[in-house]
Design a protein around this motif. Structure first.
Motif, PDB file in Angstrom:
ATOM      1  N   PHE A   1       0.943  -1.098  -0.100  1.00 52.52           N
ATOM      2  CA  PHE A   1      -0.038  -0.029   0.055  1.00 52.52           C
ATOM      3  C   PHE A   1       0.802   1.210   0.190  1.00 52.52           C
ATOM      4  CE2 PHE A   1      -3.803  -2.258   2.137  1.00 52.52           C
ATOM      5  CZ  PHE A   1      -4.269  -2.566   0.772  1.00 52.52           C
TER       6      PHE A   1
ATOM      7  N   LEU B   1     -14.798  -1.199   6.211  1.00 52.05           N
ATOM      8  CA  LEU B   1     -15.736  -0.327   5.540  1.00 52.05           C
ATOM      9  C   LEU B   1     -16.264  -1.273   4.310  1.00 52.05           C
ATOM     10  CD1 LEU B   1     -15.365   3.105   4.397  1.00 52.05           C
ATOM     11  CD2 LEU B   1     -16.196   1.609   2.560  1.00 52.05           C
TER      12      LEU B   1
ATOM     13  N   PHE C   1     -19.796  -1.560   1.634  1.00 56.71           N
ATOM     14  CA  PHE C   1     -20.168  -0.726   0.527  1.00 56.71           C
ATOM     15  C   PHE C   1     -21.747  -0.804   0.451  1.00 56.71           C
ATOM     16  CE2 PHE C   1     -15.713  -1.300  -0.833  1.00 56.71           C
ATOM     17  CZ  PHE C   1     -15.748  -0.099  -1.369  1.00 56.71           C
TER      18      PHE C   1
ATOM     19  N   GLY D   1     -13.942   4.316   0.179  1.00 56.00           N
ATOM     20  CA  GLY D   1     -13.859   2.958   0.490  1.00 56.00           C
ATOM     21  C   GLY D   1     -12.589   2.446  -0.377  1.00 56.00           C
ATOM     22  N   ILE D   2     -11.613   3.303  -0.652  1.00 58.77           N
ATOM     23  CA  ILE D   2     -10.523   3.114  -1.417  1.00 58.77           C
ATOM     24  C   ILE D   2      -9.622   1.967  -0.876  1.00 58.77           C
ATOM     25  CG2 ILE D   2      -8.976   4.730  -0.507  1.00 58.77           C
ATOM     26  CD1 ILE D   2      -9.310   4.063  -4.265  1.00 58.77           C
ATOM     27  N   ARG D   3      -9.443   2.016   0.371  1.00 52.50           N
ATOM     28  CA  ARG D   3      -8.694   0.912   0.990  1.00 52.50           C
ATOM     29  C   ARG D   3      -9.034  -0.528   0.766  1.00 52.50           C
ATOM     30  NH1 ARG D   3      -5.089   2.772   4.985  1.00 52.50           N
ATOM     31  NH2 ARG D   3      -4.975   4.968   4.655  1.00 52.50           N
ATOM     32  N   GLU D   4     -10.297  -0.616   0.974  1.00 55.31           N
ATOM     33  CA  GLU D   4     -10.786  -2.223   0.766  1.00 55.31           C
ATOM     34  C   GLU D   4     -10.641  -2.161  -0.693  1.00 55.31           C
ATOM     35  OE1 GLU D   4     -12.137   0.072   2.873  1.00 55.31           O
ATOM     36  OE2 GLU D   4     -12.193  -1.244   4.695  1.00 55.31           O
ATOM     37  N   ILE D   5     -11.151  -1.382  -1.475  1.00 61.27           N
ATOM     38  CA  ILE D   5     -11.092  -1.739  -2.930  1.00 61.27           C
ATOM     39  C   ILE D   5      -9.361  -1.830  -3.461  1.00 61.27           C
ATOM     40  CG2 ILE D   5     -11.065  -0.413  -5.312  1.00 61.27           C
ATOM     41  CD1 ILE D   5     -13.605   1.072  -4.275  1.00 61.27           C
ATOM     42  N   LYS D   6      -8.587  -1.381  -2.873  1.00 56.36           N
ATOM     43  CA  LYS D   6      -7.252  -1.661  -3.187  1.00 56.36           C
ATOM     44  C   LYS D   6      -6.852  -2.916  -2.732  1.00 56.36           C
ATOM     45  CE  LYS D   6      -5.189   2.682  -4.603  1.00 56.36           C
ATOM     46  NZ  LYS D   6      -4.802   2.467  -5.993  1.00 56.36           N
ATOM     47  N   SER D   7      -7.434  -3.300  -1.404  1.00 61.70           N
ATOM     48  CA  SER D   7      -6.721  -4.490  -0.757  1.00 61.70           C
ATOM     49  C   SER D   7      -7.475  -5.674  -1.492  1.00 61.70           C
ATOM     50  CB  SER D   7      -7.283  -4.472   0.733  1.00 61.70           C
ATOM     51  OG  SER D   7      -7.232  -5.577   1.352  1.00 61.70           O
ATOM     52  N   PHE D   8      -8.594  -5.696  -1.895  1.00 58.59           N
ATOM     53  CA  PHE D   8      -9.380  -6.666  -2.711  1.00 58.59           C
ATOM     54  C   PHE D   8      -9.012  -6.490  -4.170  1.00 58.59           C
ATOM     55  CE2 PHE D   8     -11.578  -6.323   1.368  1.00 58.59           C
ATOM     56  CZ  PHE D   8     -11.804  -7.881   1.600  1.00 58.59           C
ATOM     57  N   VAL D   9      -8.419  -5.625  -4.660  1.00 60.86           N
ATOM     58  CA  VAL D   9      -7.897  -5.585  -6.063  1.00 60.86           C
ATOM     59  C   VAL D   9      -9.362  -5.581  -6.632  1.00 60.86           C
ATOM     60  CG1 VAL D   9      -6.698  -6.394  -7.870  1.00 60.86           C
ATOM     61  CG2 VAL D   9      -6.183  -7.290  -5.519  1.00 60.86           C
ATOM     62  N   ALA D  10     -10.283  -4.647  -6.110  1.00 67.78           N
ATOM     63  CA  ALA D  10     -11.638  -4.360  -6.577  1.00 67.78           C
ATOM     64  C   ALA D  10     -11.735  -3.349  -7.610  1.00 67.78           C
ATOM     65  CB  ALA D  10     -12.581  -4.361  -5.449  1.00 67.78           C
ATOM     66  N   THR D  11     -10.541  -2.713  -8.013  1.00 70.56           N
ATOM     67  CA  THR D  11     -10.765  -1.753  -8.973  1.00 70.56           C
ATOM     68  C   THR D  11     -11.655  -1.895 -10.332  1.00 70.56           C
ATOM     69  OG1 THR D  11      -8.459  -1.989  -9.513  1.00 70.56           O
ATOM     70  CG2 THR D  11      -8.930  -0.015  -8.223  1.00 70.56           C
TER      71      THR D  11
ATOM     72  N   TRP E   1     -14.143  -4.024 -10.389  1.00 74.26           N
ATOM     73  CA  TRP E   1     -15.488  -3.831  -9.818  1.00 74.26           C
ATOM     74  C   TRP E   1     -15.968  -2.425  -9.925  1.00 74.26           C
ATOM     75  CZ3 TRP E   1     -17.166  -1.839  -5.050  1.00 74.26           C
ATOM     76  CH2 TRP E   1     -18.511  -2.413  -4.686  1.00 74.26           C
TER      77      TRP E   1
END
Lengths: 595, 580
Positions: free
Chosen positions: A393, A428, A430, B204-214, B216
């Protein structure tokens, strides 16, 4: 933030988007050109008729008069239909470009690194991607208008030159003055527009932050203070919007004034020329009739110049946040991380979020595949930072982080994150159904997989009680679930992705001891064979690990098993004496009697 | 009252500006028309063979007019813009204020992204509708009236045609407007959706990055953006067919053709001068009427936006409750729940069922139970953030609804579970509930909450800024600031919602010490999983599935209550279970 961009760079960026719709673009241009042509030719028929009538020759027949009149009439009608088509295609093109711009900006934004997001406010960014882009669309419309206007200007001046070069020269003589005046306002306009934008975004930011924190505001009875603070910002924005208004509206009267001057010049020179017999009255009037044809382009240029200013300001801001290489996550390698054994090694890692404020100092440790490691230390000692560094990160300042013996920079970033599952402290969820939230990292999982993961974290019971079960709508941020429930979902979501390395950053801190121990039992099987790094304060969790890393102020104080560490006189033993020991019933009896 | 009346009323707060803009605007447009007739006069001079000497007077007049008109134009258009910004600033303010006093139930049902779209995008649209759209519509109306007067001075038939065309133009415009309206509403809704998607992606950028959910997240935006694009195209295609102007185009072409024909035939005594007057005027009229297309469009959108904001400003809050007038003053507070049941929304399961307990003055009560059992809900009800669905809550013997909101907030403070810190300095975060606190008080509570040491380690100490949502602090640090924030108010009832869940060993011990001191000085409700703290409580409530399954002291429960024992048996050696 970021480097200064020239107008040319900005235009190139826009052009690259327009280029995707080249066919529509050329089509719109052709429609525009023909439209202008119709518009400028029509007055010539009018002049012809006027001339015939004014000279009042005996040889003039009714047919000769009627022909140009009918032609004029028809041209006006065709022009109207033409304009409709032009507007329809213009709107289509514009909407496509706006969509591309927005999607591209958002996609770019998502690729930024977390340092960028740590330092920016989401309300501000959102406003840039929504309102700013809409404003740019307006500017885009005007840009097309401007293009039309300039074309009309050229044609009109050509026609006028044909009829009377002298009068034409007289009427364009002051154009340079006009341009100088308008352009000198340029810098000022851009500056005030920028200030206004910023203030406007601040107000939005404050608004959204207040909305997000409304519950805490209420429990501290802060409504009045909220309003007062907001009022200050709101009024500040009002002031800057007036400045901006001034910069825009000063152009109008300057315009009108020049228009009057132009009329005076044409009337004066025209009268003299007609008197001297160099000009017929019909042509004289044609100049007046066409005056707005070359004056309006200028008007539109002037009126919309400020809009182009804001186009540039907005675009610059947008590119600063979405296309700035300084803040991007850089993918340095194409090596895909898959079938990872799960060996994790830190070698002399130093790291700081902000320059000169080191958070991790010289961190080295080695986790063998399948081992379970506990990170222990006081608040702010750097535990969560270590957790955040493994999925990259943030980039470390120096040292090495290796997974299966390969530096993490040498893995393709997304594949690296795929094999690492991080259950973070801040959960978090969604807006969307529970299912959607679960599928976020593993789109293809079946309901059965989802239930298995939910079972592992003991979440089945509460979900089955909710209306619609897996299809229960979670509100923004997960506010309609309790914090413990959110943690359970977040944990399950990570398990569903079957990561090779799993990092639990106080994953169950808001869950009661009973549920927690049940989760521990049921996840035991899932965690087996996977490398896991656990940050926790509970003794049972710590005792379950292969070894313990004790952190203090960003440095590793001790590494070893519980037994090893207890035999050393150090932080761990001290911590145990102080606190872990208190997690025993005997200790409780003691304090109870002491109170 | 509807949204238009509301906006009009906001204008009346600034009577001078409004009056000046309206009246000045009318005069300005009339002055703008004068050059057309002057032109006709000057050209007539040329037709009659006159020279520049004859035209001089007219030209000087025109020069003077240029100055007057420019001044008037500027003052009117600028004041109009000022007025528009003034009114939209007020609108934003009213929206903000109205939201501040809504119940939490109301806020739970609203999406921040959506409200933000109204606060930002919609106010901008209203702004453009006020300046310049309304002014332009007024101008156009006046130009039509002048057209009527001019044509009447030539021949009544021409005037009649003018009136008919105007009526057709006005009616078709209003029909057209009504057709566009629903499309505009739709577009605005789509826009709000876009705002929502972007906003949730960024928070929710942290979750998105962590789950490679970009992918999505990108797909989600693409979908809404395409929907928006389609609706915009639909709306703009419809609005491009602005057929009312077609009538005007025919009219103006007809007028020019007719007047030339009349001159040729020598009818009605029309000369070249009149032709020029008419030609100049109708082309101006057409030009102005064309503006109706976009101005009406902006007016419609302005109306839609005003509706959307006014909907919220005027929305009834069914869960709003009347504020009581009883002052909650006593430093001695008891809390009593009598058969309290509660659910957040109809259709959702009950969060609390039939809860009864009583906490005496200065006592400490601990609430334990699995996630979702209703622990936090109890603390929210004590704060009166929600009213119970049924049953009664008594504070110091009086119904909670009798108290004034202000005094409740002053005397009951909370260390919430879901800590929210503001992007302000450390100091401002601590004194959030008491803005006039002295530095000494702030330092003092920071010390009690064990936050002092780490604050001093921050580069700017108490003045250090905290990122949005407190991202630059660790969980434990954020929690300690939250404790300091609550302590600063020196409340008579302290609610700690899982207050110690994310603290490390040393801090926890210190905090336990600090809390123990606080505990004896005020009535405290703690929801926690820490046995060390629970054991100190005078009363422990065990919740499961929204119901009380155990109530009593720690000693009592640990020996007799299976639910209670279950919580700890994995972690502690417990005494043998006794029969009830």
């Amino acid at each position: 933030m970021g480097k200064k961009r020239t107008d040319k760079e900005l235009l190139v960026y826009l052009w690259n988007i327009v280029r995707l719709h080249l066919k529509e673009f050329y089509f719109v241009i052709i429609l525009l050109l023909l439209n202008v042509a119709f518009g400028t030719i029509a007055p010539l028929f009018f002049r012809k008729a006027l001339d015939l009538i004014q000279t009042n020759d005996i040889s003039t027949t009714l047919k000769m008069i009627l022909t140009p009149l009918v032609a004029y009439f028809l041209l006006m009608l065709v022009k109207w239909f033409w304009e409709v088509f032009q507007n329809i295609f213009k709107a289509k093109l514009n909407a496509q470009i706006t969509k591309d711009l927005r999607v591209k900006a958002f996609n770019g934004l998502l690729e930024n690194n977390l340092t960028f997001f740590d330092n920016s406010e989401s309300g501000y960014l959102t406003s840039s991607l929504t309102n700013d882009i809409n404003e740019m669309r307006e500017a885009g419309q005007r840009f097309v208008d401007l293009f039309t206007s300039l074309f009309r200007l050229i044609i009109t001046i050509g026609i006028l030159l044909y009829f009377s070069p002298k009068l034409t020269l007289a009427s364009v003589v002051f154009l340079p003055i006009f341009f100088i005046v308008v352009f000198s306002l340029r810098k000022y306009q851009r500056r005030v527009a920028k200030v206004w934008r910023k203030n406007f975004a601040t107000v939005n930011q404050r608004f959204s932050e207040t909305m997000r924190s409304i519950a805490i505001s209420k429990s501290f009875a802060r409504e009045k203070e909220n309003i007062k603070k907001f009022t200050d910002l709101n009024e500040e924005t009002y002031k800057s919007s007036i400045k901006r208004g001034f910069a825009i509206f000063i152009i109008g009267p300057i315009n009108d004034f020049f228009r009057h001057m132009l009329l005076i010049i044409i009337l004066a020179v025209g009268t003299i020329e007609t008197y001297n017999g160099n000009l017929d009255v019909a042509t004289f009037y044609l100049f007046i009739f066409l005056m707005d044809y070359y004056y309006y382009p200028l008007l539109s240029l002037a009126r919309n110049y400020s809009r182009f200013q804001s186009l540039f300001v907005n675009l610059e801001r947008l590119l600063d946040i979405s296309e700035n290489s300084d803040i991007k996550e850089i993918n340095t390698s194409l090596k895909i991380a898959e079938k990872i054994q799960g060996e994790v090694e830190f070698k002399n890692v130093n790291f700081s979020y902000v320059e000169d404020t080191p958070v991790l100092k010289n961190i080295s440790f080695h986790i063998k595949p399948g081992q379970r490691v506990a990170l222990v230390g006081h608040t702010g000692s750097g535990k969560s930072t270590i957790a955040a560094l493994i999925p990259r990160f943030y980039n470390i300042d120096d040292g090495k982080i290796l997974i299966d013996g390969v530096k993490i920079q040498n893995y393709e970033l997304k594949s690296l994150r795929f094999v690492i599952g991080l259950v973070s402290q801040r959960v978090l969820l969604f807006k969307g159904t529970i299912r959607e939230n679960m599928l976020i990292g593993s789109e293809n999982a079946s309901d059965k997989d989802i239930w298995n993961a939910l079972d592992a974290v003991q979440a089945r019971d509460f979900i089955e009680l909710l209306p619609h079960s897996l299809d229960f709508m979670v509100t923004e941020g997960g506010k309609n679930l309790s914090v413990g429930q959110r943690q359970m979902l977040s944990y399950a979501r990570v398990l569903l992705g079957k990561p090779d390395i799993i990092i639990l950053d106080e994953a169950t801190s808001a869950v009661d001891l009973y549920t927690e121990s049940k989760i521990q039992d049921s996840t035991e099987l899932l965690l087996k064979g996977r490398t896991s790094i656990v940050i926790a304060h509970r003794l049972t969790t710590i005792l379950n690990s292969d070894f313990i890393i004790v952190l203090e102020d960003g440095e590793i104080k001790q590494i070893g098993t519980h037994k090893d560490l207890m035999s050393q006189k150090g932080s761990y033993q001290e911590m145990y004496q102080l606190y872990f020991k208190t997690q025993s019933a005997k200790y409780l009896e003691k304090i109870k009697t002491a109170m | 009252m509807n949204s238009l009346k509301w906006v009009a009323r906001l204008h009346l707060r600034y009577p001078f500006k409004t009056f000046y803009v309206l009246l000045g605007g009318m005069i300005e447009i009339l002055l703008f028309l004068l050059p057309i007739s002057i032109t006709a006069n000057v050209i007539e001079i040329s037709i009659e063979g006159g020279g520049i000497a004859n035209a001089k007077g007219q030209l000087w007049f025109l020069l003077g007019l240029a100055f007057v008109q420019a001044f008037l134009y500027f003052s009117v258009s600028f004041l109009n813009e000022v007025l528009a910004h003034r009114v939209t600033t007020d609108i934003t303010q009213e929206l903000f204020e109205s939201l501040q006093y809504r119940s939490l139930t109301y806020h739970d049902s609203k999406d921040v992204g959506n409200i933000m779209a109204r606060a930002t995008g919609d106010t901008r649209t209203i702004n453009i509708a006020i300046s310049p759209a309304v002014r332009i519509i007024i101008n156009i109306t006046i130009v039509w009236i002048v057209a009527f007067i001019i044509t009447l001075s030539i021949h009544y038939i021409l005037a009649l045609i003018t009136v008919i065309v105007f009526i057709v133009f006005a009616i078709t415009t209003s029909i057209y407007t009504k057709k566009i309206l629903p499309l505009s509403v739709k577009t605005r809704e789509n826009f709000a959706e876009i705002s929502e998607v972007i906003n949730s992606g960024l928070t929710g950028i942290r979750e998105i990055k962590s789950f490679v959910a970009t992918p999505w997240s990108k797909k989600k935006l693409l979908k809404t953006a395409i929907r928006y694009q389609k609706n915009v195209i639909k709306e703009e295609t419809k609005s491009a067919w602005f057929y009312p102007i077609f009538v005007v185009t025919i009219y103006s072409a007809l007028m020019i053709v007719l007047s030339l024909y009349f001159v040729y035939k020598g009818l009605f005594g029309i000369g070249i001068k009149e032709v020029i007057l008419i030609a100049g005027f109708v082309s101006f009229l057409t030009g102005m009427s064309e503006e109706v297309q976009w101005t009406m469009w902006f007016l419609i959108r302005g109306k839609v936006s005003a509706d959307r904001i006014y909907d919220i400003v005027s929305e009834k809050d069914p869960d709003a409750y009347k504020d009581g007038d009883l002052e909650f003053e006593s430093k001695h507070a008891t809390i009593e729940f009598k058969n309290v049941s509660f659910r957040y929304k109809n259709g959702l399961p009950y969060a609390l069922r039939n809860i009864s307990f009583k906490v005496e003055d200065l006592q400490t009560i601990a609430i334990v139970g699995p996630p979702g059992s209703g622990k936090s809900t109890i603390t929210k009800l004590i704060q009166r953030l929600y009213l119970p669905t049924s049953g009664e809550i008594l504070l110091s013997g009086k119904p909670i609804s009798d108290y004034s909101n202000k005094s409740l907030r002053k005397n009951i403070t909370t260390v919430e579970q879901d800590i929210f810190l503001f992007n302000l300095s450390v100091k401002d975060n601590i004194r959030y509930g008491k803005s006039n606190a002295t530095d000494e008080e702030i330092v003092n509570v920071a010390k009690i909450a064990e936050a002092y040491d780490f604050i001093l380690k921050l580069p700017n100490k108490f003045e250090n800024l905290i990122g949005e949502g407190g991202v630059r602090l660790s969980g434990g640090q954020a929690q300690r600031l939250s404790i300091a924030r609550a302590l600063l108010l020196n409340p008579s009832i302290l609610l700690m919602d899982d207050g110690a869940s994310a603290l490390d060993a040393r801090t926890e011990v210190q905090i336990q010490k600090a809390i123990s001191e606080i505990l004896r000085t005020r009535t405290t409700v703690i929801t926690t999983h820490r046995l060390a703290i629970i054991a100190k409580a005078d009363l422990v409530i065990i919740l499961e599935n929204s119901k009380i399954v155990g109530l009593g002291t720690h000693e009592h429960l640990i020996r007799k209550n299976p639910y209670y024992r279950r919580l700890f048996e994995k972690h502690y050696e417990l005494p043998a279970l006794e029969a009830k």
